[in-house]
Motif scaffolding. Structure first.
Motif, PDB file in Angstrom:
ATOM      1  N   LEU A  85       1.111  -1.249   0.086  1.00 23.40           N
ATOM      2  CA  LEU A  85      -0.165   0.329   0.323  1.00 23.40           C
ATOM      3  C   LEU A  85       0.873   1.525   0.148  1.00 23.40           C
ATOM      4  O   LEU A  85       0.206   2.498  -0.607  1.00 23.40           O
ATOM      5  N   GLY A  86       1.790   1.391   0.412  1.00 21.65           N
ATOM      6  CA  GLY A  86       3.145   2.704   0.587  1.00 21.65           C
ATOM      7  C   GLY A  86       4.205   2.836  -0.336  1.00 21.65           C
ATOM      8  O   GLY A  86       3.193   3.726  -0.957  1.00 21.65           O
ATOM      9  N   VAL A  91      -0.036   5.012  -0.693  1.00 25.04           N
ATOM     10  CA  VAL A  91      -0.698   5.188   1.161  1.00 25.04           C
ATOM     11  C   VAL A  91       0.004   5.378   2.057  1.00 25.04           C
ATOM     12  O   VAL A  91       1.198   4.753   1.902  1.00 25.04           O
ATOM     13  N   ASN A  92       0.547   7.026   2.561  1.00 26.57           N
ATOM     14  CA  ASN A  92       0.982   7.081   4.148  1.00 26.57           C
ATOM     15  C   ASN A  92       1.022   5.941   4.620  1.00 26.57           C
ATOM     16  O   ASN A  92       0.074   4.750   5.161  1.00 26.57           O
ATOM     17  N   VAL A  95      -0.602   4.558   8.406  1.00 24.77           N
ATOM     18  CA  VAL A  95      -2.080   5.574   7.942  1.00 24.77           C
ATOM     19  C   VAL A  95      -2.346   3.112   7.053  1.00 24.77           C
ATOM     20  O   VAL A  95      -3.425   2.618   7.693  1.00 24.77           O
ATOM     21  N   ALA A  96      -1.470   2.803   6.919  1.00 21.95           N
ATOM     22  CA  ALA A  96      -1.505   1.018   5.605  1.00 21.95           C
ATOM     23  C   ALA A  96      -1.111   0.245   7.091  1.00 21.95           C
ATOM     24  O   ALA A  96      -1.625   0.136   6.951  1.00 21.95           O
ATOM     25  N   LEU A  99      -4.621  -0.688   7.923  1.00 19.89           N
ATOM     26  CA  LEU A  99      -5.397  -1.333   6.951  1.00 19.89           C
ATOM     27  C   LEU A  99      -4.403  -2.872   7.022  1.00 19.89           C
ATOM     28  O   LEU A  99      -5.079  -4.114   5.850  1.00 19.89           O
TER      29      LEU A  99
END
Length: 357
Positions: A85-86, A91-92, A95-96, A99
Motif C-alpha cells: 500500500l505504501g 498510501v501513507n 495509515v497503512a 489497513l
C-alpha cells in the motif's frame, strides 16, 4: 431479619488503581519523543511488537484453547500489505498499518476453513504449513523483491526524527488498543463463552454457545492483532523479506513470552515481553549460549512456576491488574429501622391482667 444482598464484582482495588496509573503512564510516555533519545523509541517499538503478537497468541491459545504455531502467517501478511500500500498505492505507511491488520483479519476467514478442519496437534502443524505457503507465495512475487525482500521506500522523503516519533506514537497507540480490545472482549459475554469452549466444547455447545462462530471470531481477532504487530514492526525496520516476515521464530518467541509470563492471563504476555526483550538485548551476543539460556529459563519456569511468573504472583498474593473473572460478593443487610421512637412501657402493658385484678 432481612436477607443478605449480593453483588457481582468485576474490578479490584489494584485494578482501579492501575487504571489511574496506566492513564498517567501513557500520558507521560506520549511525551518521550520531545525529551528522550531515538534509541529509546526504537526499543519501545520492538517491545510493543513482541507484546502485541504474544498477546494475540495468548488470546488464541491461552483463552481459546487453539494452539497455533503458524501465527507468523498473519504477521508477515500484515507487513507485506502495509508495504505494498505504501510503495505501490501511495498510501501513507502509518495509515497503512491498520489497513494491513484489517487485511490479515480478512484473509484469516478463508484460511480458517482449512485450519478448522484439523484439531489438536494436527491444527498446530496445519497452521505452520499454512504459514509456509504464505512464505513461498511472497518469495515468488518479484514485485516485492522475491526471496531477498525489498525496502519501504514510501518513507524516503520523511525526516528521520519525524518518522521515529510517529512510529513510536503508533506503537504506543497499538499497545493501548490491543490491551483494551482483549480486555473488553474477555469481560463480555463472548469472553465467558470463549472460556467455556476452552474447557469443554461439547458442554459449551449443549448450553447454546455457538462454538464454531466463537472460534472463528477469536481466530480473526488474533489474526488482526498479528497483522497489526507485523505492519508496525516493518514500518520501524524499513525492510521486509519472506524469511524474516514468516519465520517460525515469531511464534516460538510468542510461546516463550506467554509461558514465562503466564498463559491465560493478560499480564502474562506483558511480563514475558519485557523479560524476553531484556534477555535479547543484553545476552544475544553470546550466540548459542543465549539460546541455551532461553531454553533453560523456560524449563525452570515450567517446572517450578507452572502458571508462569505472573500466575505464581497472582496465586500467592492475589495480584490481578486486569481482572476478567466475576466474583459474587455477599453483603449483610442492615437492621430494619424502627418507625416509632423507643419509650418506656407502662405497668398495664407489662401486666395485662392488672385491671382485672
Amino acid at each position: 431479619m432481612n436477607p443478605p444482598t449480593f453483588d457481582v464484582v468485576r474490578g479490584t482495588a489494584a485494578s482501579r488503581t492501575l487504571l489511574w496509573l496506566a492513564g498517567a503512564l501513557v500520558a507521560g510516555a506520549a511525551t518521550l519523543p520531545f525529551w528522550g533519545e531515538s534509541s529509546w523509541m526504537r526499543e519501545f517499538v520492538e517491545i510493543a511488537c513482541y507484546f502485541i503478537f504474544a498477546m494475540m497468541w495468548n488470546l488464541l491459545a491461552g483463552y481459546g484453547g487453539m494452539v497455533s504455531i503458524g501465527q507468523q502467517a498473519f504477521f508477515g501478511f500484515g507487513g507485506y500489505v502495509m508495504l505494498m500500500l505504501g510503495n505501490f498505492a501511495g498510501v501513507n505507511p502509518f495509515v497503512a498499518i491498520p489497513l494491513g491488520a484489517l487485511a490479515a483479519a480478512l484473509i484469516a476467514v478463508p484460511v480458517s476453513f482449512v485450519a478448522f478442519r484439523l484439531a489438536g496437534g494436527y491444527f498446530a502443524i496445519g497452521t505452520w504449513v499454512i504459514a509456509e505457503v504464505f512464505r513461498l507465495s511472497f518469495a515468488n512475487m518479484s514485485a516485492v523483491g522475491g526471496g531477498s525482500g525489498t525496502s519501504l521506500t514510501a518513507l524516503r522523503g520523511i525526516d528521520k526524527a519525524a518518522r521515529e516519533s510517529t512510529t513510536y506514537w503508533m506503537a504506543l497507540a497499538c499497545v493501548v488498543a490491543a490491551i483494551a480490545l482483549v480486555y473488553l472482549f474477555l469481560r463480555s459475554k463472548r469472553g465467558l463463552a470463549l472460556l467455556a469452549i476452552r474447557d469443554n466444547e461439547v458442554a459449551a455447545e449443549s448450553q447454546g454457545i455457538p462454538v464454531a462462530r466463537m472460534k472463528l471470531a477469536v481466530y480473526v481477532v488474533a489474526a488482526f492483532g498479528a497483522g497489526l504487530a507485523g505492519a508496525l514492526y516493518f514500518v520501524g525496520n524499513l525492510r521486509i523479506s519472506p524469511d524474516a516476515a514468516f519465520s517460525v521464530n515469531w511464534t516460538a518467541f510468542a510461546i516463550f513470552m506467554v509461558v514465562i509470563g503466564g498463559i491465560g492471563r493478560i499480564e502474562g504476555p506483558l511480563v514475558g515481553a519485557v523479560i524476553f526483550w531484556a534477555l535479547n538485548k543484553f545476552l544475544s551476543d553470546y550466540g548459542t549460549w543465549y539460546l541455551l539460556g532461553l531454553g533453560l529459563l523456560a524449563i525452570v519456569v515450567t517446572i517450578f512456576f507452572k502458571q508462569g511468573l505472573w500466575g505464581h504472583a497472582q496465586q500467592r498474593w492475589g495480584w490481578s491488574l486486569f481482572p476478567t473473572q466475576r466474583r459474587l460478593a455477599v453483603h449483610d443487610a442492615p437492621a430494619a429501622k424502627r418507625s416509632m421512637p423507643l419509650r418506656r412501657p407502662t405497668d398495664l402493658e407489662l401486666h395485662p391482667h392488672a385491671k382485672h385484678q
